[in-house]
Design a protein around this motif. Structure first.
Motif, PDB file in Angstrom:
ATOM      1  N   ILE A 196       0.839  -1.203   0.000  1.00  0.00           N
ATOM      2  CA  ILE A 196       0.000   0.000   0.000  1.00  0.00           C
ATOM      3  C   ILE A 196       0.871   1.249   0.000  1.00  0.00           C
ATOM      4  CG2 ILE A 196      -1.614   1.351   1.403  1.00  0.00           C
ATOM      5  CD1 ILE A 196      -2.837  -1.347   2.306  1.00  0.00           C
ATOM      6  N   PHE A 197       1.918   1.265   0.820  1.00  0.00           N
ATOM      7  CA  PHE A 197       2.790   2.436   0.898  1.00  0.00           C
ATOM      8  C   PHE A 197       3.622   2.596  -0.374  1.00  0.00           C
ATOM      9  CE2 PHE A 197       2.697   1.944   5.769  1.00  0.00           C
ATOM     10  CZ  PHE A 197       1.563   2.735   5.847  1.00  0.00           C
ATOM     11  N   GLU A 198       4.028   1.490  -0.956  1.00  0.00           N
ATOM     12  CA  GLU A 198       4.788   1.574  -2.210  1.00  0.00           C
ATOM     13  C   GLU A 198       3.936   2.180  -3.322  1.00  0.00           C
ATOM     14  OE1 GLU A 198       6.072  -2.403  -2.881  1.00  0.00           O
ATOM     15  OE2 GLU A 198       7.810  -2.245  -1.541  1.00  0.00           O
ATOM     16  N   GLU A 199       2.656   1.821  -3.362  1.00  0.00           N
ATOM     17  CA  GLU A 199       1.766   2.380  -4.371  1.00  0.00           C
ATOM     18  C   GLU A 199       1.527   3.874  -4.145  1.00  0.00           C
ATOM     19  OE1 GLU A 199      -1.707  -0.045  -4.074  1.00  0.00           O
ATOM     20  OE2 GLU A 199      -0.733  -1.818  -4.935  1.00  0.00           O
ATOM     21  N   ALA A 200       1.537   4.291  -2.881  1.00  0.00           N
ATOM     22  CA  ALA A 200       1.300   5.699  -2.557  1.00  0.00           C
ATOM     23  C   ALA A 200       2.558   6.553  -2.696  1.00  0.00           C
ATOM     24  CB  ALA A 200       0.764   5.811  -1.132  1.00  0.00           C
ATOM     25  N   ALA A 201       3.727   5.924  -2.711  1.00  0.00           N
ATOM     26  CA  ALA A 201       4.992   6.653  -2.661  1.00  0.00           C
ATOM     27  C   ALA A 201       5.160   7.700  -3.758  1.00  0.00           C
ATOM     28  CB  ALA A 201       6.153   5.667  -2.679  1.00  0.00           C
ATOM     29  N   PRO A 202       4.853   7.405  -5.018  1.00  0.00           N
ATOM     30  CA  PRO A 202       5.056   8.430  -6.053  1.00  0.00           C
ATOM     31  C   PRO A 202       4.251   9.707  -5.816  1.00  0.00           C
ATOM     32  CG  PRO A 202       4.780   6.266  -7.036  1.00  0.00           C
ATOM     33  CD  PRO A 202       4.440   6.114  -5.591  1.00  0.00           C
ATOM     34  N   ALA A 203       3.027   9.575  -5.341  1.00  0.00           N
ATOM     35  CA  ALA A 203       2.179  10.755  -5.107  1.00  0.00           C
ATOM     36  C   ALA A 203       2.750  11.639  -4.002  1.00  0.00           C
ATOM     37  CB  ALA A 203       0.768  10.317  -4.756  1.00  0.00           C
ATOM     38  N   PHE A 204       3.436  11.038  -3.030  1.00  0.00           N
ATOM     39  CA  PHE A 204       3.985  11.795  -1.904  1.00  0.00           C
ATOM     40  C   PHE A 204       5.453  12.176  -2.102  1.00  0.00           C
ATOM     41  CE2 PHE A 204       0.309   9.812   0.106  1.00  0.00           C
ATOM     42  CZ  PHE A 204      -0.148  10.807   0.958  1.00  0.00           C
ATOM     43  N   GLY A 205       6.069  11.607  -3.134  1.00  0.00           N
ATOM     44  CA  GLY A 205       7.480  11.888  -3.365  1.00  0.00           C
ATOM     45  C   GLY A 205       8.403  11.288  -2.336  1.00  0.00           C
ATOM     46  N   GLU A 212      13.442   4.794   2.350  1.00  0.00           N
ATOM     47  CA  GLU A 212      12.921   6.121   2.033  1.00  0.00           C
ATOM     48  C   GLU A 212      11.404   6.180   2.214  1.00  0.00           C
ATOM     49  OE1 GLU A 212      15.918   7.783  -1.449  1.00  0.00           O
ATOM     50  OE2 GLU A 212      14.432   6.256  -1.966  1.00  0.00           O
ATOM     51  N   ILE A 213      10.733   5.128   1.770  1.00  0.00           N
ATOM     52  CA  ILE A 213       9.273   5.087   1.882  1.00  0.00           C
ATOM     53  C   ILE A 213       8.861   5.059   3.347  1.00  0.00           C
ATOM     54  CG2 ILE A 213       7.233   3.668   1.432  1.00  0.00           C
ATOM     55  CD1 ILE A 213       8.613   2.853  -1.231  1.00  0.00           C
ATOM     56  N   GLU A 214       9.537   4.266   4.156  1.00  0.00           N
ATOM     57  CA  GLU A 214       9.197   4.193   5.579  1.00  0.00           C
ATOM     58  C   GLU A 214       9.383   5.548   6.258  1.00  0.00           C
ATOM     59  OE1 GLU A 214      10.215   1.646   9.647  1.00  0.00           O
ATOM     60  OE2 GLU A 214      11.214   1.131   7.761  1.00  0.00           O
ATOM     61  N   ARG A 215      10.484   6.223   5.965  1.00  0.00           N
ATOM     62  CA  ARG A 215      10.707   7.545   6.553  1.00  0.00           C
ATOM     63  C   ARG A 215       9.615   8.521   6.133  1.00  0.00           C
ATOM     64  NH1 ARG A 215      16.262   6.473   5.406  1.00  0.00           N
ATOM     65  NH2 ARG A 215      16.112   7.623   3.435  1.00  0.00           N
ATOM     66  N   GLY A 216       9.213   8.446   4.868  1.00  0.00           N
ATOM     67  CA  GLY A 216       8.168   9.337   4.381  1.00  0.00           C
ATOM     68  C   GLY A 216       6.822   9.071   5.026  1.00  0.00           C
ATOM     69  N   VAL A 217       6.487   7.805   5.207  1.00  0.00           N
ATOM     70  CA  VAL A 217       5.220   7.441   5.832  1.00  0.00           C
ATOM     71  C   VAL A 217       5.154   7.985   7.251  1.00  0.00           C
ATOM     72  CG1 VAL A 217       3.858   5.502   6.720  1.00  0.00           C
ATOM     73  CG2 VAL A 217       4.819   5.388   4.424  1.00  0.00           C
ATOM     74  N   VAL A 218       6.234   7.789   8.007  1.00  0.00           N
ATOM     75  CA  VAL A 218       6.243   8.231   9.401  1.00  0.00           C
ATOM     76  C   VAL A 218       6.235   9.760   9.486  1.00  0.00           C
ATOM     77  CG1 VAL A 218       7.555   8.196  11.553  1.00  0.00           C
ATOM     78  CG2 VAL A 218       7.359   6.122  10.188  1.00  0.00           C
ATOM     79  N   GLY A 227       9.681   6.922  15.534  1.00  0.00           N
ATOM     80  CA  GLY A 227      10.228   7.381  14.264  1.00  0.00           C
ATOM     81  C   GLY A 227      10.384   6.312  13.207  1.00  0.00           C
ATOM     82  N   ARG A 228       9.664   5.227  13.358  1.00  0.00           N
ATOM     83  CA  ARG A 228       9.670   4.164  12.348  1.00  0.00           C
ATOM     84  C   ARG A 228       8.369   3.388  12.446  1.00  0.00           C
ATOM     85  NH1 ARG A 228      10.253  -0.725  14.867  1.00  0.00           N
ATOM     86  NH2 ARG A 228      11.399  -0.791  16.853  1.00  0.00           N
ATOM     87  N   LEU A 229       8.160   2.459  11.526  1.00  0.00           N
ATOM     88  CA  LEU A 229       7.017   1.563  11.600  1.00  0.00           C
ATOM     89  C   LEU A 229       7.373   0.342  12.444  1.00  0.00           C
ATOM     90  CD1 LEU A 229       5.860   1.708   7.862  1.00  0.00           C
ATOM     91  CD2 LEU A 229       5.055   3.083   9.789  1.00  0.00           C
ATOM     92  N   GLY A 230       6.353  -0.328  12.943  1.00  0.00           N
ATOM     93  CA  GLY A 230       6.581  -1.509  13.758  1.00  0.00           C
ATOM     94  C   GLY A 230       6.907  -2.729  12.918  1.00  0.00           C
TER      95      GLY A 230
END
Length: 266
Positions: A196-205, A212-218, A227-230
């Motif tokens: 789900i986060f990988e699919e959303a990553a391009p829209a959020f940059g 990188e995706i994990e840091r952006g999500v948090v 400061g991270r996901l579980g």
């Protein structure tokens, strides 16, 4: 630390992947004979193979808990190998959808898959625990039960129901030696969440790498105090504690494993 679980037996529903698989593996490492449950035989067998490779004892129970017949089949397969002392109700479904997109039928189907499925297993296994004078029932809930988002309301509501029924069950089981509690994860990095986060990553940059995706999500969506996901193993550790005799004095509780995502003083 010896959690005094050796010789117990546990059914972990929805344990052919993700949180359930991590929980089954950690319970087995503590000496618990585990029953891996799923609907897909290949995936369930793969988890069972991992448990055996770690030196654990394991059986497999296949079936759809969304029906009474499926629940009968799973309970029957689980009990064929011996008493079930620990029930972890983890099985469920989730997909992101807005209020406008979700039909009333999807609300009903999600409630059946996420709430009634657990009730079916409680009805089939807890009376036997009661007769023996010891047992553990652990619901896997979630922070969205307490602080729901706009998206996925049909899913959030089922988490709230899981939390609620666990407390009601704890009251019902007063003085029986059987306890009922909830483990409430935050955003945990299982494969479905990662997709789900990988699919959303391009829209959020957020970038392309997993880090990188994990840091952006948090940073942008799910801030917490760590400061991270579980990780699945962190949720599994909470389940194993509640399953153990060390948690004899814990009843009707919600143990949050969310990095401080849910921020309440009480």
């Amino acid at each position: 630390m010896d959690l005094k679980l050796a010789g117990r037996r546990a059914l972990v529903t929805g344990s052919s992947s993700g949180l359930g698989a991590a929980t089954a593996r950690l319970l087995a490492k503590e000496g618990v004979a585990v029953v891996v449950h799923g609907r897909d035989e290949t995936r369930a067998d793969a988890v069972a193979k991992q448990v055996r490779a770690d030196g654990g004892k394991v059986d497999v129970a296949l079936g759809d808990l969304g029906t009474d017949a499926g629940a009968d089949a799973v309970a029957g397969a689980a009990l064929a190998g011996g008493d079930v002392d620990i029930l972890v109700n983890n099985a469920g479904t989730y997909w992101p959808k807005s209020w406008a997109e979700t039909t009333s039928q999807e609300w009903l189907e999600t409630y059946d898959a996420n709430v009634v499925s657990g009730v079916r297993m409680i009805q089939r296994l807890v009376p036997l625990m009661r007769d023996r004078g010891w047992g553990r029932v652990i619901q896997i809930g979630g922070g969205l039960a307490q602080q729901p988002s706009a998206e996925g309301a049909f899913y959030n509501a089922t988490l709230a129901a899981r939390h609620n029924l666990a407390v009601s069950l704890a009251r019902e089981l007063k003085d029986t030696g059987v306890t009922s509690n909830v483990v409430s994860p935050g955003a945990i990095l299982v494969s479905t969440v990662q997709r789900i986060f990988e699919e959303a990553a391009p829209a959020f940059g957020w970038g392309e790498s997993a880090e990188e995706i994990e840091r952006g999500v948090v940073r942008d969506l799910l801030p917490n105090d760590i400061g991270r996901l579980g990780r699945p193993e962190e949720v599994a550790a909470a389940v194993v504690y509640l399953a153990s005799p060390l948690a004899d004095y814990v009843s009707g509780a919600v143990l949050r494993v969310d990095g401080g995502t849910i921020r309440t003083a009480f």
